[in-house]
Design an enzyme around this catalytic site. Structure first.
Site, PDB file in Angstrom:
ATOM      1  N   CYS A   1      -3.398  -4.846   3.408  1.00 44.44           N
ATOM      2  CA  CYS A   1      -3.314  -3.606   2.628  1.00 44.44           C
ATOM      3  C   CYS A   1      -4.348  -2.586   3.104  1.00 44.44           C
ATOM      4  O   CYS A   1      -4.048  -1.400   3.233  1.00 44.44           O
ATOM      5  CB  CYS A   1      -3.503  -3.901   1.142  1.00 44.44           C
ATOM      6  SG  CYS A   1      -2.206  -4.952   0.448  1.00 44.44           S
TER       7      CYS A   1
ATOM      8  N   CYS B   1       2.092  -3.564  -3.654  1.00 41.58           N
ATOM      9  CA  CYS B   1       1.275  -4.324  -4.601  1.00 41.58           C
ATOM     10  C   CYS B   1       0.049  -3.524  -5.039  1.00 41.58           C
ATOM     11  O   CYS B   1      -0.236  -2.451  -4.515  1.00 41.58           O
ATOM     12  CB  CYS B   1       0.845  -5.649  -3.977  1.00 41.58           C
ATOM     13  SG  CYS B   1      -0.300  -5.447  -2.597  1.00 41.58           S
TER      14      CYS B   1
ATOM     15  N   CYS C   1       5.555  -7.691   3.947  1.00 43.17           N
ATOM     16  CA  CYS C   1       5.305  -7.744   2.504  1.00 43.17           C
ATOM     17  C   CYS C   1       6.022  -6.635   1.740  1.00 43.17           C
ATOM     18  O   CYS C   1       6.015  -6.624   0.518  1.00 43.17           O
ATOM     19  CB  CYS C   1       3.809  -7.697   2.224  1.00 43.17           C
ATOM     20  SG  CYS C   1       3.060  -6.144   2.716  1.00 43.17           S
TER      21      CYS C   1
ATOM     22  N   ASP D   1       5.280  -3.348   1.711  1.00 42.06           N
ATOM     23  CA  ASP D   1       4.452  -2.201   1.325  1.00 42.06           C
ATOM     24  C   ASP D   1       4.786  -0.994   2.202  1.00 42.06           C
ATOM     25  O   ASP D   1       4.944  -1.126   3.417  1.00 42.06           O
ATOM     26  CB  ASP D   1       2.963  -2.512   1.487  1.00 42.06           C
ATOM     27  CG  ASP D   1       2.470  -3.584   0.533  1.00 42.06           C
ATOM     28  OD1 ASP D   1       3.086  -3.772  -0.527  1.00 42.06           O
ATOM     29  OD2 ASP D   1       1.458  -4.232   0.841  1.00 42.06           O
TER      30      ASP D   1
END
Length: 155
Positions: free
Chosen positions: A129, A86, A60, A62
């Site tokens: 996350c 994000c 993603c 991150d």
């Protein structure tokens, strides 16, 4: 002339309804930590009382850096983070730094991604996350322990 008539009819035709795209709705806890992140910044990574964890999720994009500063009693007295990703990643980092402050290194090592996800009410698609935040805490603790071991060996 025929093409002008066709264009004119198209312009006068009622608009067709477009299928809506589902939108991820974030819980107010995520929004709060995203809009007002706590403990953003850096500590001196060369300091032997500072542990630095740098982790990333290639799927993603991150990237999270989380640092802790530990006192002589093994208590975390400060924590900072920098996260590129994000809103859920930023919120997870912010919450993680809040939670580790004031804990011993052993207590901080017991923090779980599920606790972070539950507090932030992360949707399943954003659970990675909170996993990243847990990994960052563990990496910072490991870095701190390595520095302490090197310090003891030098003495």
């Amino acid at each position: 002339m025929a093409s002008l008539t066709r264009v004119s009819r198209l312009l006068q035709a009622p608009l067709r309804r477009v299928q809506s795209i589902p939108v991820a709705l974030y819980h107010e806890n995520v929004v709060e930590h995203y809009e007002n992140p706590r403990n953003v910044g850096s500590l001196d990574k060369k300091d032997s009382t500072v542990g630095t964890g740098l982790v990333g999720a290639p799927a993603c994009g991150d990237v999270m850096k989380l640092q802790i500063k530990v006192d002589e009693n093994g208590k975390i007295i400060d924590a900072k983070f920098k996260t590129f990703g994000c809103g859920s990643a930023i919120a997870s980092s912010s919450l993680a730094t809040e939670w580790v402050k004031g804990k011993t290194i052993d207590e901080a090592g017991k923090l779980k991604n599920t606790d972070i996800a539950k507090e932030l009410r992360l949707p399943p698609v954003k659970l990675h996350c909170s996993m990243l935040a847990e990994d960052a805490i563990k990496a910072a603790l490991a870095d701190y322990k390595v520095k302490q071991q090197k310090k003891q060996e030098a003495n």
